[in-house]
Scaffold this active site. Sequence first.
Site, mmCIF file in Angstrom:
data_model
loop_
_atom_site.group_PDB
_atom_site.id
_atom_site.type_symbol
_atom_site.label_atom_id
_atom_site.label_comp_id
_atom_site.label_asym_id
_atom_site.label_seq_id
_atom_site.Cartn_x
_atom_site.Cartn_y
_atom_site.Cartn_z
ATOM 1 N N ASP A 25 76.898 8.662 62.721
ATOM 2 C CA ASP A 25 78.233 8.221 62.310
ATOM 3 C C ASP A 25 78.166 6.853 61.619
ATOM 4 O O ASP A 25 77.290 6.043 61.922
ATOM 5 C CB ASP A 25 79.142 8.151 63.552
ATOM 6 C CG ASP A 25 80.619 8.166 63.184
ATOM 7 O OD1 ASP A 25 80.947 8.449 62.015
ATOM 8 O OD2 ASP A 25 81.443 7.889 64.077
ATOM 9 N N ARG A 38 82.497 6.585 49.403
ATOM 10 C CA ARG A 38 81.984 7.104 50.680
ATOM 11 C C ARG A 38 80.719 7.932 50.495
ATOM 12 O O ARG A 38 79.810 7.899 51.328
ATOM 13 C CB ARG A 38 83.057 7.957 51.374
ATOM 14 C CG ARG A 38 84.232 7.152 51.926
ATOM 15 C CD ARG A 38 85.261 8.075 52.577
ATOM 16 N NE ARG A 38 84.660 8.874 53.644
ATOM 17 C CZ ARG A 38 84.502 8.446 54.902
ATOM 18 N NH1 ARG A 38 84.936 7.246 55.261
ATOM 19 N NH2 ARG A 38 83.938 9.208 55.789
ATOM 20 N N SER A 70 80.642 18.622 61.379
ATOM 21 C CA SER A 70 81.342 19.198 62.521
ATOM 22 C C SER A 70 82.365 20.232 62.044
ATOM 23 O O SER A 70 82.768 20.232 60.883
ATOM 24 C CB SER A 70 82.049 18.100 63.326
ATOM 25 O OG SER A 70 83.273 17.741 62.710
ATOM 26 N N SER A 71 82.782 21.065 62.983
ATOM 27 C CA SER A 71 83.779 22.088 62.628
ATOM 28 C C SER A 71 85.119 21.431 62.290
ATOM 29 O O SER A 71 85.999 22.069 61.725
ATOM 30 C CB SER A 71 83.935 23.099 63.772
ATOM 31 O OG SER A 71 84.100 22.441 65.007
ATOM 32 N N ASN A 73 85.130 18.555 60.428
ATOM 33 C CA ASN A 73 84.939 17.791 59.188
ATOM 34 C C ASN A 73 85.539 18.479 57.958
ATOM 35 O O ASN A 73 85.654 17.867 56.890
ATOM 36 C CB ASN A 73 83.453 17.469 58.946
ATOM 37 C CG ASN A 73 82.926 16.362 59.847
ATOM 38 O OD1 ASN A 73 81.760 16.368 60.248
ATOM 39 N ND2 ASN A 73 83.774 15.383 60.175
ATOM 40 N N GLU A 212 71.537 11.392 79.077
ATOM 41 C CA GLU A 212 71.881 9.972 79.009
ATOM 42 C C GLU A 212 72.598 9.738 77.685
ATOM 43 O O GLU A 212 72.239 10.330 76.655
ATOM 44 C CB GLU A 212 70.604 9.116 79.075
ATOM 45 C CG GLU A 212 69.873 9.226 80.402
ATOM 46 C CD GLU A 212 70.693 8.705 81.579
ATOM 47 O OE1 GLU A 212 71.410 7.704 81.410
ATOM 48 O OE2 GLU A 212 70.623 9.321 82.659
HETATM 49 C C1 IPE Z 1 81.177 13.259 64.160
HETATM 50 O O1 IPE Z 1 81.592 12.200 63.370
HETATM 51 C C2 IPE Z 1 80.608 14.342 63.287
HETATM 52 C C3 IPE Z 1 79.343 14.049 62.624
HETATM 53 C C4 IPE Z 1 78.635 12.960 62.778
HETATM 54 C C5 IPE Z 1 78.862 15.089 61.764
HETATM 55 P P1 IPE Z 1 83.109 12.052 62.877
HETATM 56 O O2 IPE Z 1 83.146 10.798 62.088
HETATM 57 O O3 IPE Z 1 83.541 13.290 62.191
HETATM 58 O O4 IPE Z 1 83.877 11.919 64.250
HETATM 59 P P2 IPE Z 1 85.334 11.342 64.584
HETATM 60 O O5 IPE Z 1 86.302 12.044 63.673
HETATM 61 O O6 IPE Z 1 85.285 9.874 64.303
HETATM 62 O O7 IPE Z 1 85.536 11.631 66.025
HETATM 63 C C1 IPE Z 2 79.179 10.380 59.469
HETATM 64 O O1 IPE Z 2 79.728 9.318 58.786
HETATM 65 C C2 IPE Z 2 78.835 11.516 58.555
HETATM 66 C C3 IPE Z 2 79.618 12.728 58.733
HETATM 67 C C4 IPE Z 2 80.610 12.894 59.563
HETATM 68 C C5 IPE Z 2 79.261 13.827 57.883
HETATM 69 P P1 IPE Z 2 81.287 9.222 58.515
HETATM 70 O O2 IPE Z 2 81.566 9.827 57.176
HETATM 71 O O3 IPE Z 2 82.047 9.792 59.635
HETATM 72 O O4 IPE Z 2 81.460 7.654 58.442
HETATM 73 P P2 IPE Z 2 82.695 6.806 58.975
HETATM 74 O O5 IPE Z 2 82.922 7.170 60.408
HETATM 75 O O6 IPE Z 2 83.872 7.153 58.103
HETATM 76 O O7 IPE Z 2 82.244 5.387 58.803
HETATM 77 MG MG MG Z 3 82.835 9.007 61.333
#
Ligand code: IPE
Ligand code: IPE
Ligand code: MG
Length: 245
Positions: A25, A38, A70-71, A73, A212
Amino acid sequence: MSTAPILSSVPVDAAVPRHVAIIMDGNGRWAKARHLPRVAGHKAGVEAVRRVTRAARAMGVEALTLYAFSSENWRRPEDEVGALMGLLRLFIRSDLAELVEENVRLRVIGDYRRFAPDLVALVDDAMAKTAHNSGPILVIALNYGSQAELVAATRRLAARAAAGEIDAAAITADDIEAELDTAALPPLDLVIRSSGEQRLSNFLLWQAAYAELLFVDTLWPDFTADTLAEAIAAFGQRQRRYGGL
Ligand code: IPE
Ligand code: IPE
Ligand code: MG
Protein backbone atom coordinates in the site's frame (compact mmCIF):
# COMPACT_ATOMS: atom_id res chain seq x y z
CA MET A 1 29.77 -44.32 14.18
CA SER A 2 27.78 -41.29 13.33
CA THR A 3 24.56 -41.94 11.53
CA ALA A 4 24.17 -38.34 10.44
CA PRO A 5 23.05 -38.07 6.84
CA ILE A 6 25.79 -37.07 4.43
CA LEU A 7 23.55 -34.48 2.82
CA SER A 8 21.63 -32.58 5.45
CA SER A 9 18.79 -30.45 4.21
CA VAL A 10 18.90 -26.68 4.56
CA PRO A 11 18.30 -25.94 8.27
CA VAL A 12 14.86 -24.63 9.00
CA ASP A 13 15.33 -21.36 10.84
CA ALA A 14 12.34 -20.71 13.09
CA ALA A 15 13.19 -17.02 12.96
CA VAL A 16 12.46 -16.96 9.23
CA PRO A 17 8.75 -17.01 8.43
CA ARG A 18 7.79 -19.72 5.94
CA HIS A 19 4.96 -17.71 4.45
CA VAL A 20 4.92 -13.91 4.29
CA ALA A 21 2.05 -11.90 2.83
CA ILE A 22 2.33 -8.23 1.97
CA ILE A 23 -0.38 -5.61 1.54
CA MET A 24 1.51 -3.37 -0.86
CA ASP A 25 0.00 0.00 0.00
CA GLY A 26 1.01 3.62 -0.53
CA ASN A 27 1.76 3.89 -4.25
CA GLY A 28 -0.68 6.76 -4.68
CA ARG A 29 0.70 8.73 -1.74
CA TRP A 30 4.27 8.16 -2.96
CA ALA A 31 3.32 9.66 -6.32
CA LYS A 32 1.37 12.53 -4.75
CA ALA A 33 4.35 13.52 -2.62
CA ARG A 34 6.32 13.88 -5.85
CA HIS A 35 3.55 15.71 -7.73
CA LEU A 36 3.35 12.75 -10.11
CA PRO A 37 0.27 10.94 -11.41
CA ARG A 38 -0.84 7.95 -9.31
CA VAL A 39 0.23 5.55 -12.05
CA ALA A 40 3.86 6.67 -11.54
CA GLY A 41 3.50 5.33 -8.00
CA HIS A 42 2.24 2.01 -9.32
CA LYS A 43 5.18 1.82 -11.75
CA ALA A 44 7.60 2.43 -8.91
CA GLY A 45 5.65 -0.19 -6.95
CA VAL A 46 6.49 -2.80 -9.59
CA GLU A 47 10.20 -2.11 -8.98
CA ALA A 48 9.59 -2.73 -5.29
CA VAL A 49 7.90 -6.04 -6.18
CA ARG A 50 11.08 -7.09 -8.03
CA ARG A 51 13.35 -6.10 -5.15
CA VAL A 52 11.23 -7.72 -2.48
CA THR A 53 10.54 -11.00 -4.30
CA ARG A 54 14.29 -11.42 -4.90
CA ALA A 55 15.08 -10.55 -1.29
CA ALA A 56 12.46 -12.95 0.09
CA ARG A 57 13.95 -15.79 -1.97
CA ALA A 58 17.45 -14.92 -0.76
CA MET A 59 16.24 -14.94 2.86
CA GLY A 60 14.71 -18.39 2.52
CA VAL A 61 11.02 -17.46 2.64
CA GLU A 62 9.11 -20.41 1.13
CA ALA A 63 6.00 -18.55 0.05
CA LEU A 64 5.48 -14.86 -0.58
CA THR A 65 1.93 -13.63 -1.21
CA LEU A 66 1.50 -10.15 -2.66
CA TYR A 67 -1.80 -8.27 -2.63
CA ALA A 68 -1.77 -6.68 -6.07
CA PHE A 69 -5.46 -6.02 -6.78
CA SER A 70 -8.35 -6.41 -4.40
CA SER A 71 -11.92 -7.27 -5.31
CA GLU A 72 -12.75 -3.75 -4.07
CA ASN A 73 -10.15 -2.02 -6.26
CA TRP A 74 -12.65 -2.03 -9.17
CA ARG A 75 -14.11 1.00 -7.38
CA ARG A 76 -11.17 3.09 -8.62
CA PRO A 77 -11.36 5.23 -11.75
CA GLU A 78 -11.32 3.18 -14.95
CA ASP A 79 -8.01 4.62 -16.14
CA GLU A 80 -6.26 3.63 -12.91
CA VAL A 81 -7.68 0.09 -13.09
CA GLY A 82 -6.52 -0.07 -16.73
CA ALA A 83 -3.04 1.14 -15.80
CA LEU A 84 -2.77 -1.51 -13.06
CA MET A 85 -3.77 -4.22 -15.54
CA GLY A 86 -1.21 -2.88 -18.01
CA LEU A 87 1.53 -3.06 -15.38
CA LEU A 88 0.54 -6.60 -14.53
CA ARG A 89 0.87 -7.57 -18.21
CA LEU A 90 4.28 -5.90 -18.38
CA PHE A 91 5.44 -7.58 -15.18
CA ILE A 92 4.50 -11.07 -16.35
CA ARG A 93 6.03 -10.52 -19.80
CA SER A 94 9.30 -9.13 -18.48
CA ASP A 95 9.78 -11.25 -15.35
CA LEU A 96 8.49 -14.70 -16.26
CA ALA A 97 11.88 -15.82 -17.61
CA GLU A 98 13.53 -14.91 -14.30
CA LEU A 99 10.89 -16.80 -12.31
CA VAL A 100 11.40 -19.89 -14.48
CA GLU A 101 15.19 -19.55 -14.18
CA GLU A 102 14.98 -19.12 -10.40
CA ASN A 103 12.82 -22.22 -9.98
CA VAL A 104 9.92 -20.13 -8.61
CA ARG A 105 6.36 -21.48 -8.74
CA LEU A 106 3.81 -18.81 -9.57
CA ARG A 107 0.32 -19.08 -8.11
CA VAL A 108 -2.62 -16.74 -8.22
CA ILE A 109 -5.32 -16.36 -5.60
CA GLY A 110 -8.50 -14.44 -6.33
CA ASP A 111 -11.00 -14.38 -9.15
CA TYR A 112 -8.53 -13.31 -11.87
CA ARG A 113 -10.74 -14.83 -14.57
CA ARG A 114 -12.75 -11.62 -14.44
CA PHE A 115 -9.80 -9.85 -16.07
CA ALA A 116 -9.46 -9.28 -19.84
CA PRO A 117 -9.10 -12.58 -21.77
CA ASP A 118 -5.53 -11.83 -22.91
CA LEU A 119 -4.46 -11.17 -19.33
CA VAL A 120 -6.14 -14.36 -18.11
CA ALA A 121 -4.26 -16.27 -20.84
CA LEU A 122 -0.98 -14.60 -19.83
CA VAL A 123 -1.50 -15.52 -16.16
CA ASP A 124 -2.47 -19.11 -17.03
CA ASP A 125 0.58 -19.46 -19.27
CA ALA A 126 2.88 -18.10 -16.54
CA MET A 127 1.45 -20.54 -13.99
CA ALA A 128 1.78 -23.45 -16.43
CA LYS A 129 5.40 -22.57 -17.24
CA THR A 130 6.37 -22.54 -13.56
CA ALA A 131 4.09 -25.35 -12.35
CA HIS A 132 6.89 -27.93 -12.32
CA ASN A 133 9.37 -25.73 -10.50
CA SER A 134 10.24 -26.91 -7.02
CA GLY A 135 11.56 -23.73 -5.38
CA PRO A 136 9.87 -20.86 -3.56
CA ILE A 137 6.26 -19.94 -4.31
CA LEU A 138 5.26 -16.48 -5.46
CA VAL A 139 1.54 -15.96 -4.91
CA ILE A 140 -0.11 -12.94 -6.47
CA ALA A 141 -3.54 -11.92 -5.21
CA LEU A 142 -5.53 -10.67 -8.19
CA ASN A 143 -9.13 -9.59 -7.83
CA TYR A 144 -8.81 -11.18 -4.41
CA GLY A 145 -11.17 -10.66 -1.50
CA SER A 146 -11.15 -12.86 1.54
CA GLN A 147 -14.91 -12.71 2.04
CA ALA A 148 -15.59 -13.71 -1.59
CA GLU A 149 -13.09 -16.57 -1.19
CA LEU A 150 -14.94 -17.79 1.92
CA VAL A 151 -18.33 -17.42 0.25
CA ALA A 152 -17.15 -19.53 -2.71
CA ALA A 153 -15.69 -22.17 -0.38
CA THR A 154 -18.92 -22.27 1.63
CA ARG A 155 -21.02 -22.68 -1.51
CA ARG A 156 -18.90 -25.59 -2.73
CA LEU A 157 -19.14 -27.36 0.64
CA ALA A 158 -22.89 -26.69 0.85
CA ALA A 159 -23.38 -28.12 -2.65
CA ARG A 160 -21.45 -31.26 -1.72
CA ALA A 161 -23.50 -31.61 1.46
CA ALA A 162 -26.74 -31.15 -0.49
CA ALA A 163 -25.59 -33.84 -2.93
CA GLY A 164 -25.00 -36.18 0.00
CA GLU A 165 -21.24 -36.39 -0.65
CA ILE A 166 -20.28 -35.02 2.75
CA ASP A 167 -21.97 -34.70 6.12
CA ALA A 168 -22.60 -31.00 6.82
CA ALA A 169 -22.41 -31.59 10.57
CA ALA A 170 -18.92 -33.06 10.18
CA ILE A 171 -17.30 -30.19 8.27
CA THR A 172 -13.96 -29.26 9.85
CA ALA A 173 -11.61 -26.28 9.68
CA ASP A 174 -9.34 -28.42 7.49
CA ASP A 175 -12.22 -29.00 5.06
CA ILE A 176 -12.75 -25.25 4.78
CA GLU A 177 -9.03 -24.61 4.39
CA ALA A 178 -8.88 -27.14 1.57
CA GLU A 179 -11.50 -25.13 -0.33
CA LEU A 180 -9.65 -21.81 -0.06
CA ASP A 181 -7.50 -20.41 -2.87
CA THR A 182 -4.52 -20.80 -0.55
CA ALA A 183 -4.97 -24.58 -0.09
CA ALA A 184 -1.64 -26.41 0.23
CA LEU A 185 0.41 -23.25 0.80
CA PRO A 186 2.51 -23.15 3.97
CA PRO A 187 0.64 -21.66 6.96
CA LEU A 188 0.70 -17.86 6.96
CA ASP A 189 3.29 -16.60 9.44
CA LEU A 190 3.59 -12.88 8.84
CA VAL A 191 1.42 -10.19 7.26
CA ILE A 192 3.13 -6.90 6.49
CA ARG A 193 1.27 -3.76 5.44
CA SER A 194 3.16 -0.77 4.14
CA SER A 195 2.16 2.93 4.21
CA GLY A 196 1.07 3.17 7.84
CA GLU A 197 -2.52 1.99 7.37
CA GLN A 198 -3.49 -0.52 10.03
CA ARG A 199 -6.21 -2.70 8.55
CA LEU A 200 -6.44 -5.94 6.57
CA SER A 201 -8.68 -4.64 3.74
CA ASN A 202 -10.28 -8.06 3.15
CA PHE A 203 -6.92 -9.87 2.81
CA LEU A 204 -6.41 -13.46 4.04
CA LEU A 205 -8.83 -13.09 6.97
CA TRP A 206 -9.06 -16.82 7.67
CA GLN A 207 -5.40 -17.51 6.97
CA ALA A 208 -4.20 -14.72 9.26
CA ALA A 209 -5.85 -16.28 12.33
CA TYR A 210 -2.47 -16.77 14.02
CA ALA A 211 -0.19 -14.80 11.73
CA GLU A 212 1.94 -12.03 13.18
CA LEU A 213 0.89 -8.60 11.90
CA LEU A 214 3.39 -5.87 11.14
CA PHE A 215 2.50 -2.37 10.00
CA VAL A 216 5.33 -0.25 8.61
CA ASP A 217 5.18 3.42 7.66
CA THR A 218 7.30 2.96 4.51
CA LEU A 219 5.32 3.61 1.35
CA TRP A 220 5.38 0.57 -0.93
CA PRO A 221 7.59 2.09 -3.68
CA ASP A 222 10.22 2.83 -0.99
CA PHE A 223 10.15 -0.74 0.36
CA THR A 224 13.56 -2.39 -0.04
CA ALA A 225 15.35 -5.62 0.78
CA ASP A 226 16.40 -3.93 4.02
CA THR A 227 12.78 -3.12 4.94
CA LEU A 228 11.97 -6.80 4.47
CA ALA A 229 15.01 -7.86 6.49
CA GLU A 230 13.89 -5.55 9.33
CA ALA A 231 10.37 -6.99 9.17
CA ILE A 232 11.73 -10.52 9.36
CA ALA A 233 14.00 -9.56 12.25
CA ALA A 234 10.96 -8.12 14.08
CA PHE A 235 9.07 -11.36 13.39
CA GLY A 236 11.97 -13.29 14.92
CA GLN A 237 11.46 -11.36 18.17
CA ARG A 238 7.75 -12.18 18.42
CA GLN A 239 6.58 -14.85 20.78
CA ARG A 240 3.86 -16.93 19.19
CA ARG A 241 1.52 -18.63 21.62
CA TYR A 242 -1.43 -19.98 19.62
CA GLY A 243 -3.59 -19.66 22.71
CA GLY A 244 -1.23 -21.65 24.90
CA LEU A 245 1.33 -20.43 27.43
C1 IPE B 1 -5.37 -2.92 -0.28
O1 IPE B 1 -5.05 -1.58 -0.45
C2 IPE B 1 -5.33 -3.62 -1.61
C3 IPE B 1 -4.01 -3.78 -2.22
C4 IPE B 1 -2.87 -3.43 -1.68
C5 IPE B 1 -4.02 -4.40 -3.51
P1 IPE B 1 -6.18 -0.46 -0.63
O2 IPE B 1 -5.44 0.82 -0.76
O3 IPE B 1 -7.08 -0.82 -1.75
O4 IPE B 1 -6.96 -0.57 0.73
P2 IPE B 1 -7.94 0.47 1.47
O5 IPE B 1 -8.98 0.88 0.46
O6 IPE B 1 -7.09 1.63 1.88
O7 IPE B 1 -8.47 -0.27 2.64
C1 IPE C 1 -1.49 0.19 -3.37
O1 IPE C 1 -1.30 1.56 -3.43
C2 IPE C 1 -1.66 -0.40 -4.73
C3 IPE C 1 -2.97 -0.95 -5.03
C4 IPE C 1 -4.02 -0.91 -4.25
C5 IPE C 1 -3.12 -1.56 -6.32
P1 IPE C 1 -2.52 2.57 -3.43
O2 IPE C 1 -2.87 2.87 -4.85
O3 IPE C 1 -3.62 2.06 -2.61
O4 IPE C 1 -1.84 3.83 -2.77
P2 IPE C 1 -2.52 4.86 -1.76
O5 IPE C 1 -3.11 4.08 -0.63
O6 IPE C 1 -3.56 5.61 -2.54
O7 IPE C 1 -1.38 5.72 -1.33
MG1 MG D 1 -4.13 2.29 -0.65
